[in-house]
Design a protein around this motif. Structure first.
Motif, PDB file in Angstrom:
ATOM      1  N   GLY A  81     -16.556  24.579  -6.902  1.00  0.00           N
ATOM      2  CA  GLY A  81     -16.781  24.335  -7.811  1.00  0.00           C
ATOM      3  C   GLY A  81     -15.410  23.058  -8.300  1.00  0.00           C
ATOM      4  N   THR A  82     -15.382  22.510  -9.184  1.00  0.00           N
ATOM      5  CA  THR A  82     -14.101  21.764  -9.588  1.00  0.00           C
ATOM      6  C   THR A  82     -12.955  21.913 -10.118  1.00  0.00           C
ATOM      7  OG1 THR A  82     -16.617  20.475 -10.724  1.00  0.00           O
ATOM      8  CG2 THR A  82     -14.867  19.513 -11.490  1.00  0.00           C
ATOM      9  N   ASN A  83     -11.897  21.285  -9.890  1.00  0.00           N
ATOM     10  CA  ASN A  83     -10.734  21.671 -10.572  1.00  0.00           C
ATOM     11  C   ASN A  83     -10.153  21.206 -12.056  1.00  0.00           C
ATOM     12  OD1 ASN A  83      -7.618  20.871 -10.647  1.00  0.00           O
ATOM     13  ND2 ASN A  83      -7.784  22.144  -8.865  1.00  0.00           N
ATOM     14  N   GLY A  84      -9.862  22.619 -12.237  1.00  0.00           N
ATOM     15  CA  GLY A  84      -8.996  22.670 -13.777  1.00  0.00           C
ATOM     16  C   GLY A  84      -8.687  21.138 -14.061  1.00  0.00           C
ATOM     17  N   PHE A  85      -7.420  21.419 -13.082  1.00  0.00           N
ATOM     18  CA  PHE A  85      -6.527  19.910 -13.175  1.00  0.00           C
ATOM     19  C   PHE A  85      -7.178  19.036 -13.092  1.00  0.00           C
ATOM     20  CE2 PHE A  85      -3.689  23.074 -12.118  1.00  0.00           C
ATOM     21  CZ  PHE A  85      -2.329  23.375 -13.567  1.00  0.00           C
ATOM     22  N   ALA A  86      -8.250  18.664 -12.690  1.00  0.00           N
ATOM     23  CA  ALA A  86      -8.847  17.281 -12.578  1.00  0.00           C
ATOM     24  C   ALA A  86      -9.447  17.160 -13.748  1.00  0.00           C
ATOM     25  CB  ALA A  86     -10.003  17.195 -11.260  1.00  0.00           C
ATOM     26  N   ILE A  87     -10.018  18.045 -13.917  1.00  0.00           N
ATOM     27  CA  ILE A  87     -11.308  17.910 -16.060  1.00  0.00           C
ATOM     28  C   ILE A  87      -9.484  17.512 -16.890  1.00  0.00           C
ATOM     29  CG2 ILE A  87     -12.195  19.262 -17.343  1.00  0.00           C
ATOM     30  CD1 ILE A  87     -13.260  20.827 -15.013  1.00  0.00           C
ATOM     31  N   ALA A  88      -8.833  18.503 -16.700  1.00  0.00           N
ATOM     32  CA  ALA A  88      -7.967  18.533 -18.135  1.00  0.00           C
ATOM     33  C   ALA A  88      -6.809  17.534 -17.445  1.00  0.00           C
ATOM     34  CB  ALA A  88      -6.444  19.269 -17.019  1.00  0.00           C
ATOM     35  N   SER A  89      -6.250  16.169 -16.278  1.00  0.00           N
ATOM     36  CA  SER A  89      -6.389  15.399 -16.262  1.00  0.00           C
ATOM     37  C   SER A  89      -6.526  13.799 -16.767  1.00  0.00           C
ATOM     38  CB  SER A  89      -6.203  14.821 -15.162  1.00  0.00           C
ATOM     39  OG  SER A  89      -5.506  13.064 -15.270  1.00  0.00           O
ATOM     40  N   PHE A  90      -8.240  14.126 -16.036  1.00  0.00           N
ATOM     41  CA  PHE A  90      -8.875  13.292 -17.353  1.00  0.00           C
ATOM     42  C   PHE A  90      -9.900  13.175 -18.758  1.00  0.00           C
ATOM     43  CE2 PHE A  90     -13.428  11.981 -18.279  1.00  0.00           C
ATOM     44  CZ  PHE A  90     -13.990  10.968 -18.350  1.00  0.00           C
ATOM     45  N   VAL A  91      -9.554  14.489 -19.500  1.00  0.00           N
ATOM     46  CA  VAL A  91      -9.019  14.234 -20.592  1.00  0.00           C
ATOM     47  C   VAL A  91      -8.425  13.929 -21.933  1.00  0.00           C
ATOM     48  CG1 VAL A  91      -9.742  16.583 -23.229  1.00  0.00           C
ATOM     49  CG2 VAL A  91     -11.319  16.278 -20.690  1.00  0.00           C
ATOM     50  N   LEU A  92      -7.226  14.327 -20.870  1.00  0.00           N
ATOM     51  CA  LEU A  92      -5.982  13.982 -20.991  1.00  0.00           C
ATOM     52  C   LEU A  92      -5.668  12.642 -21.294  1.00  0.00           C
ATOM     53  CD1 LEU A  92      -3.605  16.936 -19.985  1.00  0.00           C
ATOM     54  CD2 LEU A  92      -4.178  16.664 -22.491  1.00  0.00           C
ATOM     55  N   GLY A  93      -6.421  12.007 -20.351  1.00  0.00           N
ATOM     56  CA  GLY A  93      -5.869  10.739 -20.590  1.00  0.00           C
ATOM     57  C   GLY A  93      -6.746   9.736 -21.300  1.00  0.00           C
ATOM     58  N   LEU A  94      -7.830  10.409 -21.734  1.00  0.00           N
ATOM     59  CA  LEU A  94      -8.648   9.546 -22.624  1.00  0.00           C
ATOM     60  C   LEU A  94      -8.511  10.153 -23.812  1.00  0.00           C
ATOM     61  CD1 LEU A  94     -12.763  10.525 -22.088  1.00  0.00           C
ATOM     62  CD2 LEU A  94     -11.261   8.640 -21.373  1.00  0.00           C
ATOM     63  N   LEU A  95      -7.354  11.035 -23.909  1.00  0.00           N
ATOM     64  CA  LEU A  95      -6.779  11.542 -25.290  1.00  0.00           C
ATOM     65  C   LEU A  95      -5.535  10.259 -25.760  1.00  0.00           C
ATOM     66  CD1 LEU A  95      -7.621  15.070 -25.677  1.00  0.00           C
ATOM     67  CD2 LEU A  95      -8.134  13.096 -26.669  1.00  0.00           C
ATOM     68  N   GLY A  96      -4.906   9.589 -24.193  1.00  0.00           N
ATOM     69  CA  GLY A  96      -3.789   8.647 -24.133  1.00  0.00           C
ATOM     70  C   GLY A  96      -2.907   9.581 -23.539  1.00  0.00           C
ATOM     71  N   CYS A  97      -2.481  11.360 -24.090  1.00  0.00           N
ATOM     72  CA  CYS A  97      -0.824  11.983 -23.577  1.00  0.00           C
ATOM     73  C   CYS A  97      -0.865  12.123 -22.324  1.00  0.00           C
ATOM     74  CB  CYS A  97      -1.895  13.548 -23.848  1.00  0.00           C
ATOM     75  SG  CYS A  97      -2.826  13.915 -25.038  1.00  0.00           S
ATOM     76  N   LEU A 108       1.910  11.524 -20.206  1.00  0.00           N
ATOM     77  CA  LEU A 108       2.733  12.722 -19.769  1.00  0.00           C
ATOM     78  C   LEU A 108       2.611  13.382 -19.460  1.00  0.00           C
ATOM     79  CD1 LEU A 108       6.021  12.635 -22.217  1.00  0.00           C
ATOM     80  CD2 LEU A 108       5.649  11.245 -20.657  1.00  0.00           C
ATOM     81  N   LEU A 109       1.017  14.421 -19.069  1.00  0.00           N
ATOM     82  CA  LEU A 109       0.732  15.024 -19.002  1.00  0.00           C
ATOM     83  C   LEU A 109      -0.915  14.765 -18.245  1.00  0.00           C
ATOM     84  CD1 LEU A 109      -0.320  18.170 -22.063  1.00  0.00           C
ATOM     85  CD2 LEU A 109       1.867  17.501 -20.015  1.00  0.00           C
ATOM     86  N   ALA A 110      -1.124  13.804 -18.618  1.00  0.00           N
ATOM     87  CA  ALA A 110      -2.230  12.973 -17.997  1.00  0.00           C
ATOM     88  C   ALA A 110      -1.847  13.243 -15.792  1.00  0.00           C
ATOM     89  CB  ALA A 110      -3.072  12.238 -18.006  1.00  0.00           C
ATOM     90  N   VAL A 111      -0.783  12.022 -16.099  1.00  0.00           N
ATOM     91  CA  VAL A 111      -0.571  11.972 -14.991  1.00  0.00           C
ATOM     92  C   VAL A 111       0.344  13.411 -13.469  1.00  0.00           C
ATOM     93  CG1 VAL A 111       1.681  10.461 -13.308  1.00  0.00           C
ATOM     94  CG2 VAL A 111      -0.050   9.359 -15.547  1.00  0.00           C
ATOM     95  N   PRO A 112       0.553  14.271 -14.488  1.00  0.00           N
ATOM     96  CA  PRO A 112       1.087  15.460 -13.091  1.00  0.00           C
ATOM     97  C   PRO A 112      -0.251  16.280 -13.038  1.00  0.00           C
ATOM     98  CG  PRO A 112       2.088  15.521 -15.274  1.00  0.00           C
ATOM     99  CD  PRO A 112       1.766  14.214 -15.326  1.00  0.00           C
ATOM    100  N   PHE A 113      -0.737  16.388 -13.801  1.00  0.00           N
ATOM    101  CA  PHE A 113      -1.997  16.781 -13.685  1.00  0.00           C
ATOM    102  C   PHE A 113      -3.303  16.456 -12.711  1.00  0.00           C
ATOM    103  CE2 PHE A 113      -2.391  19.841 -17.643  1.00  0.00           C
ATOM    104  CZ  PHE A 113      -1.217  20.026 -17.468  1.00  0.00           C
ATOM    105  N   GLY A 114      -3.277  15.012 -12.819  1.00  0.00           N
ATOM    106  CA  GLY A 114      -4.132  13.747 -11.521  1.00  0.00           C
ATOM    107  C   GLY A 114      -3.478  14.207 -10.466  1.00  0.00           C
ATOM    108  N   PHE A 115      -2.322  13.940  -9.614  1.00  0.00           N
ATOM    109  CA  PHE A 115      -2.039  14.747  -8.774  1.00  0.00           C
ATOM    110  C   PHE A 115      -1.485  15.577  -7.942  1.00  0.00           C
ATOM    111  CE2 PHE A 115       0.635  10.205 -10.215  1.00  0.00           C
ATOM    112  CZ  PHE A 115       0.393   9.568  -9.300  1.00  0.00           C
TER     113      PHE A 115
END
Length: 243
Positions: free
Chosen positions: A38-54, A56-63
């Protein structure tokens, strides 16, 4: 039993499998890796939050996603990286906009005496009252008017008043327009007496003051007033006032 003819393979005894000379059953093949879980949930969250400009959350979720994807054999590495890249782009844009804002604020807060006038120096020019300079000749000023801009003109043409000096009023906003006028009037009176007492036109002139009439104007001009003179009988000035 006759031996097999030369050049032919021996396929063994009946009922037994035969093998070509020099070949034998090989070892078992390497096991195939299991498909991604399956696809990692934090990866999806990092991508979506990055698009939204968040950021502070996109960076740690990505790592976190990159670490978990490697450990858990999950998909989504591209999404995690994309989230980090998008966040980096936003950060660069934010720094650029901040730099532009600082440069703009610095220009606005510069001393009015250092302002640049781009209009024709030989014709009338509309300027903010906070941009008036010593020596400016001003058209159409009237007692009691609340103005934000005035028209300056070459001093060899007819005009109403001349800026003799500009002053920084002491202290902070005094709390009312009347108090601001008194502070500006007192300060300008001292300066004009010192500068104009030897003028051949001294007895024909009256003071005229442009001053900040409210707290917003006071803050915008940093408590600055323009001390001017004009003919007491209402005539137009047609040249520089002699000192």
């Amino acid at each position: 039993m006759y031996p097999p003819p030369a050049g032919q393979w021996n396929y063994g005894q009946p009922g037994q499998p035969g093998y070509p000379p020099g070949y034998a059953p090989g070892p078992p093949g390497y096991p195939m890796a299991p498909p991604p879980q399956g696809t990692n949930g934090f990866a999806i969250a990092s991508f979506v939050l990055g698009l939204l400009g968040c950021c502070l959350l996109a960076v740690p979720f990505g790592f976190i996603a990159l670490s978990q994807i490697k450990q858990r054999n999950q998909g989504g590495r591209g999404l995690a990286i994309a989230g980090l890249v998008i966040t980096a782009v936003y950060a660069v844009l934010a720094v650029g906009l901040l730099a532009i804002g600082v440069a703009t604020d610095s220009h606005k807060s510069a001393s009015p005496d250092n302002s640049t006038r781009t209009s024709d120096p030989n014709g009338p020019t509309s300027v903010s009252i906070s941009d008036l300079k010593t020596g400016d000749c001003v058209q159409t000023v009237k007692e009691g008017d609340h103005v934000k801009r005035v028209t300056i003109t070459p001093c060899d043409s007819a005009h109403d008043a001349e800026v003799i000096t500009t002053v920084q009023l002491p202290g902070s906003w005094p709390g009312s327009e009347d108090a601001a006028f008194k502070k500006a009037s007192d300060t300008c009176a001292v300066q004009l007496d010192q500068l104009m007492s030897g003028s051949s036109m001294y007895d024909q002139l009256e003071n005229f003051i442009l001053y900040p009439a409210n707290a917003a104007q006071w803050n915008l001009s940093n408590g600055r007033a323009s001390c001017m003179v004009h003919y007491a009988d209402g005539r137009k000035l047609t040249g520089k006032v002699p000192r």
